[in-house]
Design a protein around this motif. Structure first.
Motif, mmCIF file in Angstrom:
data_model
loop_
_atom_site.group_PDB
_atom_site.id
_atom_site.type_symbol
_atom_site.label_atom_id
_atom_site.label_comp_id
_atom_site.label_asym_id
_atom_site.label_seq_id
_atom_site.Cartn_x
_atom_site.Cartn_y
_atom_site.Cartn_z
ATOM 1 N N LEU A 1 -3.862 5.455 3.516
ATOM 2 C CA LEU A 1 -5.029 4.963 4.254
ATOM 3 C C LEU A 1 -6.001 4.259 3.323
ATOM 4 C CD1 LEU A 1 -6.633 4.736 6.858
ATOM 5 C CD2 LEU A 1 -7.573 7.004 6.410
ATOM 6 N N LEU A 2 -6.223 4.833 2.136
ATOM 7 C CA LEU A 2 -7.146 4.229 1.169
ATOM 8 C C LEU A 2 -6.654 2.858 0.729
ATOM 9 C CD1 LEU A 2 -9.580 4.405 -0.762
ATOM 10 C CD2 LEU A 2 -8.077 5.563 -2.386
ATOM 11 N N PHE A 3 -5.379 2.764 0.366
ATOM 12 C CA PHE A 3 -4.853 1.499 -0.134
ATOM 13 C C PHE A 3 -4.706 0.463 0.984
ATOM 14 C CE2 PHE A 3 -2.900 4.287 -3.557
ATOM 15 C CZ PHE A 3 -3.867 3.936 -4.483
ATOM 16 N N VAL A 4 -4.435 0.915 2.210
ATOM 17 C CA VAL A 4 -4.385 -0.031 3.330
ATOM 18 C C VAL A 4 -5.775 -0.600 3.589
ATOM 19 C CG1 VAL A 4 -4.077 -0.203 5.836
ATOM 20 C CG2 VAL A 4 -2.336 0.896 4.443
ATOM 21 N N ALA A 5 -6.804 0.255 3.521
ATOM 22 C CA ALA A 5 -8.174 -0.238 3.687
ATOM 23 C C ALA A 5 -8.535 -1.233 2.591
ATOM 24 C CB ALA A 5 -9.153 0.929 3.696
ATOM 25 N N ALA B 1 0.835 -1.207 0.000
ATOM 26 C CA ALA B 1 0.000 0.000 0.000
ATOM 27 C C ALA B 1 0.867 1.254 0.000
ATOM 28 C CB ALA B 1 -0.925 -0.009 1.218
ATOM 29 N N ILE B 2 1.962 1.243 0.758
ATOM 30 C CA ILE B 2 2.866 2.393 0.795
ATOM 31 C C ILE B 2 3.500 2.607 -0.572
ATOM 32 C CG2 ILE B 2 5.043 3.236 1.744
ATOM 33 C CD1 ILE B 2 4.279 1.927 4.384
ATOM 34 N N PHE B 3 3.953 1.516 -1.209
ATOM 35 C CA PHE B 3 4.587 1.652 -2.511
ATOM 36 C C PHE B 3 3.611 2.173 -3.554
ATOM 37 C CE2 PHE B 3 8.046 -1.143 -0.958
ATOM 38 C CZ PHE B 3 9.129 -0.406 -1.429
ATOM 39 N N VAL B 4 2.372 1.693 -3.521
ATOM 40 C CA VAL B 4 1.380 2.176 -4.490
ATOM 41 C C VAL B 4 1.088 3.655 -4.251
ATOM 42 C CG1 VAL B 4 -0.998 1.925 -5.290
ATOM 43 C CG2 VAL B 4 0.371 -0.107 -4.812
ATOM 44 N N ALA B 5 0.990 4.052 -2.961
ATOM 45 C CA ALA B 5 0.737 5.463 -2.654
ATOM 46 C C ALA B 5 1.910 6.337 -3.099
ATOM 47 C CB ALA B 5 0.487 5.632 -1.157
ATOM 48 N N LEU B 6 3.141 5.878 -2.862
ATOM 49 C CA LEU B 6 4.307 6.644 -3.288
ATOM 50 C C LEU B 6 4.396 6.718 -4.808
ATOM 51 C CD1 LEU B 6 7.013 5.401 -0.749
ATOM 52 C CD2 LEU B 6 5.742 7.545 -0.711
ATOM 53 N N PHE B 7 4.032 5.626 -5.483
ATOM 54 C CA PHE B 7 4.028 5.640 -6.952
ATOM 55 C C PHE B 7 3.002 6.640 -7.472
ATOM 56 C CE2 PHE B 7 2.282 4.007 -10.974
ATOM 57 C CZ PHE B 7 3.436 4.062 -11.759
ATOM 58 N N THR B 8 1.835 6.685 -6.838
ATOM 59 C CA THR B 8 0.822 7.660 -7.249
ATOM 60 C C THR B 8 1.307 9.085 -7.009
ATOM 61 O OG1 THR B 8 -0.883 6.043 -6.629
ATOM 62 C CG2 THR B 8 -1.594 8.320 -6.992
ATOM 63 N N GLY B 9 1.981 9.307 -5.862
ATOM 64 C CA GLY B 9 2.557 10.617 -5.605
ATOM 65 C C GLY B 9 3.617 10.992 -6.627
ATOM 66 N N ALA B 10 4.409 10.000 -7.084
ATOM 67 C CA ALA B 10 5.416 10.258 -8.120
ATOM 68 C C ALA B 10 4.754 10.683 -9.425
ATOM 69 C CB ALA B 10 6.277 9.015 -8.329
ATOM 70 N N LEU B 11 3.628 10.060 -9.736
ATOM 71 C CA LEU B 11 2.894 10.465 -10.939
ATOM 72 C C LEU B 11 2.404 11.910 -10.824
ATOM 73 C CD1 LEU B 11 0.772 7.267 -11.731
ATOM 74 C CD2 LEU B 11 2.871 8.050 -12.862
#
Length: 382
Positions: free
Chosen positions: A344-348, A26-36
């Protein structure tokens, strides 16, 4: 009608590696989205994340600032972790922390001149009692009549800052400073005596006493849940209240005690805010900080493990520290807040994927034909 059917099926078996890996993914997906987001706004994601990491953890003074930001999140994260683990949706960490701060400030101002050996434990105990008292009403009604604790704790979250604001800004209460020159210009609470200020540890990296207290509480909480009879009752009740009742566990009592302990942890966080940082009761600061809601994200990220809550609080605290330090033309306003929300969204979502799997099935076309009689005539269905 769609030609396929999409539904969730509960997993019969969950792979042991799946649970611990989901928050990391979830952290990696959130960081990837932030990179985008950084790339879409014309910024270099690699440079941005390097600056965030250095500002949060490696620059001079970074760890000190991160520990300061993480301290209240440790307590509110433990609050949500303990309550959510047993199926109690205690959303009232914010209000419980504020009332804990009020009680701790009362003890600190009243007993501070007697010395730190008396005032410090008195503030901790008062903060825990204040948080537990604020959680008593939703705990009682949840256990006795099944009242939804989400509604009651949320309502109390709105009531707590109004109470503190009235005591400090709209009345001449005992908690309001009426003597100092600054208080005559702008209303403020009585300051703590110097002896009641909590100590800190370290020189190059300064760790507040409240953070060390939070780590100690997390270790004790982990040991109690996994090494005591009461912890066994909590875990059994969390898995199946009906099974707990069948085994002779007084599940209503367990629900109430867990709720009160959860609220008491938030109250200790409020005591830390007064003793470690503000040195007086600060209603506005506590109201707008939203420590209770951020603590829910920390608990979800830690998958309700007390030790992991400390790690999650440091991670989120680092993001908060970097957000405060890097806001400007090089970092989009609110980017790190967006990353926190995405985590939080991806962890849920990962919690759902850990328990259920998505099943996609194509519907079979049903051919409806009316039966024929022997004479070759179509019968009309009754």
């Amino acid at each position: 009608m769609l030609p396929f059917e999409l539904r969730f099926e509960r997993r019969l078996e969950v792979a042991p590696w799946l649970g611990p890996s989901l928050p990391i993914m979830a952290i990696f997906v959130a960081l990837f989205t932030g990179a985008l987001i950084l790339w879409a706004t014309g910024r270099d994601p690699a440079t941005g994340y390097i600056d965030i990491f250095q500002t949060a953890f490696t620059k001079p003074g970074a760890l000190t600032a991160t520990a300061l930001s993480a301290t209240p999140l440790v307590f509110t994260g433990l609050t949500a972790s303990l309550a959510f683990r047993i199926g109690i949706w205690n959303i009232g960490g914010d209000g419980q922390l504020m009332i804990g701060a009020l009680a701790a400030a009362t003890a600190g101002v009243a007993l501070g001149n007697l010395g730190g050996w008396i005032s410090l434990p008195a503030m901790i105990l008062a903060g825990a009692a204040g948080g537990a008292l604020w959680g008593l009403v939703p705990a009682y009604f949840r256990a006795r009549s099944g009242t939804n604790e989400v509604l009651t704790t949320l309502m109390l979250n709105y009531l707590a800052p109004l109470l503190l604001g009235y005591l400090i800004f709209s009345s001449k209460s005992w908690w309001r400073d009426l003597t100092s020159p600054g208080a005559k210009v702008f209303p403020q609470a009585k300051p703590l005596p110097f002896e009641a200020i909590w100590p800190s540890l370290g020189t190059d990296v300064v760790i507040p006493f409240g953070f060390l207290l939070g780590v100690f509480v997390a270790v004790v909480m982990q040991a109690v849940l996994h090494s005591t009879k009461y912890g066994f009752e909590v875990l059994v009740t969390a898995d199946s209240p009906s099974a707990g009742n069948y085994a002779g566990i007084r599940t209503k009592r367990v629900f109430i005690t867990v709720f009160l302990l959860s609220a008491a942890l938030a109250g200790i966080g409020g005591a830390s805010q007064v003793g470690d940082f503000t040195y007086r009761l600060e209603p506005r600061t506590l109201q707008f900080a939203a420590y209770g809601y951020t603590g829910i994200a920390v608990a979800a990220l830690a998958r309700y493990n007390p030790i992991a809550v400390v790690v999650g609080a440091l991670f989120i605290g680092g993001l908060v520290n970097a957000n405060l330090s890097l806001q400007g033309p090089e970092l989009p306003l609110g980017l790190l807040g967006v990353i926190q929300g995405l985590i939080l969204l991806f962890v849920a979502a990962s919690e759902i994927s850990a328990r259920y799997r998505i099943v996609l099935r194509y519907r079979k076309k049903a051919i409806l034909t009316a039966p024929f009689t022997n004479a070759g005539k179509r019968e009309t269905p009754p």
